[in-house]
Design a protein around this motif. Structure first.
Motif, PDB file in Angstrom:
ATOM      1  N   GLU A 190      39.074  37.242  41.020  1.00 47.74           N
ATOM      2  CA  GLU A 190      40.518  37.193  40.849  1.00 47.74           C
ATOM      3  C   GLU A 190      41.231  38.074  41.846  1.00 47.74           C
ATOM      4  N   GLY A 191      42.057  37.440  42.646  1.00 47.44           N
ATOM      5  CA  GLY A 191      42.903  38.201  43.566  1.00 47.44           C
ATOM      6  C   GLY A 191      44.120  38.665  42.796  1.00 47.44           C
ATOM      7  N   LEU A 192      44.335  39.968  42.769  1.00 53.29           N
ATOM      8  CA  LEU A 192      45.404  40.525  41.930  1.00 53.29           C
ATOM      9  C   LEU A 192      46.614  40.910  42.739  1.00 53.29           C
ATOM     10  N   GLY A 193      46.427  41.087  44.029  1.00 51.13           N
ATOM     11  CA  GLY A 193      47.499  41.647  44.847  1.00 51.13           C
ATOM     12  C   GLY A 193      48.328  40.565  45.506  1.00 51.13           C
ATOM     13  N   ASP A 194      49.102  41.001  46.475  1.00 49.00           N
ATOM     14  CA  ASP A 194      49.897  40.055  47.236  1.00 49.00           C
ATOM     15  C   ASP A 194      49.555  40.202  48.710  1.00 49.00           C
ATOM     16  N   GLY A 195      48.322  40.623  48.953  1.00 50.09           N
ATOM     17  CA  GLY A 195      47.900  40.825  50.329  1.00 50.09           C
ATOM     18  C   GLY A 195      48.570  42.046  50.933  1.00 50.09           C
ATOM     19  N   PHE A 196      49.003  42.917  50.038  1.00 50.14           N
ATOM     20  CA  PHE A 196      49.690  44.148  50.426  1.00 50.14           C
ATOM     21  C   PHE A 196      49.028  44.866  51.591  1.00 50.14           C
ATOM     22  N   THR A 197      49.818  45.256  52.545  1.00 46.52           N
ATOM     23  CA  THR A 197      49.353  46.217  53.534  1.00 46.52           C
ATOM     24  C   THR A 197      50.488  47.222  53.683  1.00 46.52           C
ATOM     25  N   TRP A 198      50.302  48.162  54.568  1.00 45.79           N
ATOM     26  CA  TRP A 198      51.354  49.153  54.791  1.00 45.79           C
ATOM     27  C   TRP A 198      52.587  48.501  55.403  1.00 45.79           C
ATOM     28  N   LYS A 199      52.450  47.218  55.758  1.00 46.73           N
ATOM     29  CA  LYS A 199      53.603  46.517  56.326  1.00 46.73           C
ATOM     30  C   LYS A 199      54.388  45.762  55.258  1.00 46.73           C
ATOM     31  N   SER A 200      53.931  45.836  54.008  1.00 52.05           N
ATOM     32  CA  SER A 200      54.602  45.086  52.939  1.00 52.05           C
ATOM     33  C   SER A 200      56.082  45.429  52.878  1.00 52.05           C
ATOM     34  N   LEU A 201      56.848  44.428  52.572  1.00 52.22           N
ATOM     35  CA  LEU A 201      58.295  44.630  52.525  1.00 52.22           C
ATOM     36  C   LEU A 201      58.758  44.964  51.121  1.00 52.22           C
ATOM     37  N   ASP A 202      58.006  44.490  50.152  1.00 57.03           N
ATOM     38  CA  ASP A 202      58.472  44.634  48.782  1.00 57.03           C
ATOM     39  C   ASP A 202      57.446  45.409  47.960  1.00 57.03           C
ATOM     40  N   LEU A 203      57.550  46.723  48.049  1.00 57.49           N
ATOM     41  CA  LEU A 203      56.567  47.570  47.381  1.00 57.49           C
ATOM     42  C   LEU A 203      56.671  47.484  45.865  1.00 57.49           C
ATOM     43  N   ASP A 204      57.884  47.276  45.374  1.00 57.27           N
ATOM     44  CA  ASP A 204      58.034  47.170  43.916  1.00 57.27           C
ATOM     45  C   ASP A 204      57.236  45.983  43.392  1.00 57.27           C
ATOM     46  N   HIS A 205      57.306  44.900  44.146  1.00 58.23           N
ATOM     47  CA  HIS A 205      56.560  43.703  43.762  1.00 58.23           C
ATOM     48  C   HIS A 205      55.052  43.983  43.792  1.00 58.23           C
ATOM     49  N   SER A 206      54.597  44.622  44.863  1.00 60.17           N
ATOM     50  CA  SER A 206      53.177  44.952  44.981  1.00 60.17           C
ATOM     51  C   SER A 206      52.732  45.835  43.822  1.00 60.17           C
ATOM     52  N   ALA A 207      53.566  46.797  43.482  1.00 54.91           N
ATOM     53  CA  ALA A 207      53.242  47.737  42.407  1.00 54.91           C
ATOM     54  C   ALA A 207      53.156  47.000  41.066  1.00 54.91           C
ATOM     55  N   ALA A 208      54.099  46.113  40.834  1.00 47.21           N
ATOM     56  CA  ALA A 208      54.112  45.375  39.565  1.00 47.21           C
ATOM     57  C   ALA A 208      52.864  44.495  39.456  1.00 47.21           C
ATOM     58  N   LEU A 209      52.512  43.843  40.561  1.00 47.52           N
ATOM     59  CA  LEU A 209      51.304  43.014  40.576  1.00 47.52           C
ATOM     60  C   LEU A 209      50.060  43.839  40.290  1.00 47.52           C
ATOM     61  N   ALA A 210      50.006  45.004  40.906  1.00 46.04           N
ATOM     62  CA  ALA A 210      48.833  45.873  40.715  1.00 46.04           C
ATOM     63  C   ALA A 210      48.716  46.277  39.253  1.00 46.04           C
ATOM     64  N   ARG A 211      49.847  46.583  38.630  1.00 44.30           N
ATOM     65  CA  ARG A 211      49.815  46.995  37.220  1.00 44.30           C
ATOM     66  C   ARG A 211      49.393  45.838  36.314  1.00 44.30           C
ATOM     67  N   GLU A 212      49.916  44.660  36.598  1.00 41.83           N
ATOM     68  CA  GLU A 212      49.501  43.478  35.831  1.00 41.83           C
ATOM     69  C   GLU A 212      48.004  43.228  35.992  1.00 41.83           C
TER      70      GLU A 212
END
Lengths: 187, 187
Positions: free
Chosen positions: B76-98
């Motif tokens: 299961e891929g849980l992230g959004d392909g987050f890297t340090w270049k991500s534009l929407d950290l809130d979204h990445s954080a919410a995905l990680a928590r879910e």
């Protein structure tokens, strides 16, 4: 007039697609498993993968073998399960040389996109496979062939030739804390 | 007369069979691939394996995914392909928590013999998953459950809790020599 000698045709800039030489060395866990994970990934990408294990013996049926055979990836145990406790080193050496012969043919044939030489540093270190011959085969292999070499104490010359080298460094090991090897995790 | 309260039945001495916590950390290649190789081995031994990837996004289809799905191992891929270049950290954080919520349930259920938390150190480091909660779940998990955590910069407290820790140290990397990532080998 004769046409001039054909010059080398245009090839993509070096590095666009080329076989890598990867080395996983060091005293930590994860060298062989990283090679197996890579084999799995490569297989999933449609690459033809072949695995030689220089220490595991022919009949070994570890967890990874069962999974690889389910995927149709050939895994060949070349050794006799040699450890420093082996009683018949001549036999181990002869097996390693025979195994190397098969691995050499596979590497040079170009039929395999990824060849894993698991725990190959040991027979090289013991002098059973001459280092120079080992390096030469890696140097002259067809250029699309990826190779992964695992094992402790990888020789400097091999590290020099490699594209990517990771040292698996043991920080902590369950075994040192009296926890015996767990089936499915360590074998 | 009522029979006495059942006492805990005899169990084998601690360590004979117990779930291990393994950590693959460091800046070198091979952390995730070692975890995948271990998943393969465990699967081959009949263990029930489940893989959570905290950075890879849901739809990612890397080589390992294809192979795992051929073997019937859920990834299961849980992230959004987050890297340090991500534009929407809130979204990445919410995905990680879910995602962590799902991983937590799987870890505590005892239904899975091996749970891989791939690249889980990042959301912990970023504070998206509270370190204390993360450690607590690992501490109270059913005792047969093996866990592998991968990612750089594993927190000290996690290393302390772990049974086996390997640091994958980058000695040399093809990319630093101008060789781009090769399909089937690095993704």
């Amino acid at each position: 007039m004769e046409s001039p000698k054909r010059v080398k045709p245009y090839t993509r800039p070096t590095g666009e697609r080329r076989g890598l030489l990867l080395v996983y060395t060091g005293d930590g866990k994860g060298k062989s498993t990283a090679a197996f994970g890579l084999a799995l990934r490569a297989h999933g990408r449609g690459l033809k993968v072949r695995i030689f294990q220089f220490i595991k013996h022919q009949g070994a049926r570890f967890g990874e073998h069962r999974a690889f055979s389910a995927l149709g990836i050939p895994v060949e145990g070349l050794g006799d399960g040699f450890t420093w406790k082996s009683l018949d080193l001549d036999h181990s050496a002869a097996l390693a040389r025979e195994g190397w012969e098969r691995a050499r043919v596979a590497l040079l044939s170009g039929e395999w996109d990824l060849v894993v030489l698991d725990e190959a540093t040991y027979p090289v270190r013991y002098g059973w496979i001459p280092l120079e011959e080992f390096l030469e085969v890696l140097r002259v292999r067809p250029e699309h062939v990826h190779v992964v070499v695992t094992g402790r104490d990888a020789p400097e010359e091999l590290l020099h030739l490699a594209d990517t080298v990771t040292e698996m460094r043991k920080v902590k090991h369950a075994f040192d804390q009296g926890i015996p090897a767990q089936a499915g995790m360590e074998h």
